[in-house]
Design a protein around this motif. Structure first.
Motif, short mmCIF file in Angstrom:
data_model
loop_
_atom_site.label_atom_id
_atom_site.label_comp_id
_atom_site.label_asym_id
_atom_site.label_seq_id
_atom_site.Cartn_x
_atom_site.Cartn_y
_atom_site.Cartn_z
N HIS A 134 0.83 -1.21 0.00
CA HIS A 134 0.00 0.00 0.00
C HIS A 134 0.87 1.26 0.00
CE1 HIS A 134 -3.39 -2.60 0.62
NE2 HIS A 134 -2.87 -3.05 1.75
N GLU A 170 2.22 1.66 -3.50
CA GLU A 170 1.19 2.15 -4.41
C GLU A 170 0.89 3.63 -4.16
OE1 GLU A 170 -3.33 0.90 -5.75
OE2 GLU A 170 -2.19 -0.48 -4.48
N SER A 171 1.11 4.07 -2.92
CA SER A 171 0.90 5.48 -2.56
C SER A 171 2.15 6.33 -2.76
CB SER A 171 0.46 5.58 -1.09
OG SER A 171 -0.75 4.91 -0.88
N THR A 186 -5.22 3.61 -0.74
CA THR A 186 -4.98 2.44 -1.59
C THR A 186 -5.30 1.12 -0.88
OG1 THR A 186 -2.67 2.41 -0.84
CG2 THR A 186 -3.15 3.60 -2.89
#
Length: 145
Positions: A29, A32-33, A117
């Motif tokens: 996460h 993805e961020s 996310t």
């Protein structure tokens, strides 16, 4: 669902377990961020409010982390991580329901933040958490009792 869950206060001998758990549960996460996922940053996140950290055990096996801050007015879930192999099986829901039930008895608000996310926000919404704010990467959610 009645699960054989119990909690033990985390200590320094748990750091390797927590590092592995966090890398499995949160680093995807963070990546993805576009947030740091290096070991040093991950360790800093583990050590944040470490005095409030508890290892979650299911059937005597460590499966996760609950970091929670309880005050007279509110309960703040700082971190909740469940081993990915057990996600989607009701473990997190059961833990959250227990926290919400306890807070409801005392009229406390329960708050948490979740990365935008992270699909866990669907679980939180299904339990009554509502978005009360946001920043670039996270939603801030609460259940008022």
């Amino acid at each position: 669902m009645d699960l054989d869950l119990h909690y033990e206060k985390a200590n320094e001998t748990d750091i390797d377990f927590l590092l592995d758990l966090r890398m499995k549960t949160m680093n995807p996460h963070y990546a993805e961020s576009h947030l740091p996922t290096d070991k040093e940053t991950t360790l800093k996140r583990i050590l944040y409010e470490f005095d409030k950290a508890h290892i979650i055990f299911l059937n005597q096996h460590p499966i996760g982390l609950l970091k929670i801050n309880r005050t007279a007015e509110k309960t703040e879930i700082l971190q909740l991580q469940i081993d990915p192999e057990l996600q989607g099986r009701g473990v997190g829901r059961s833990i959250l329901k227990n926290i919400l039930d306890e807070a409801s008895e005392t009229g406390k608000t329960v708050s948490l933040s979740v990365l935008k996310t992270n699909k866990a926000q669907q679980l939180y919404s299904s339990l009554g958490f509502q978005i009360v704010g946001e920043d670039e990467h996270s939603y801030f959610m609460e259940v008022k009792n």
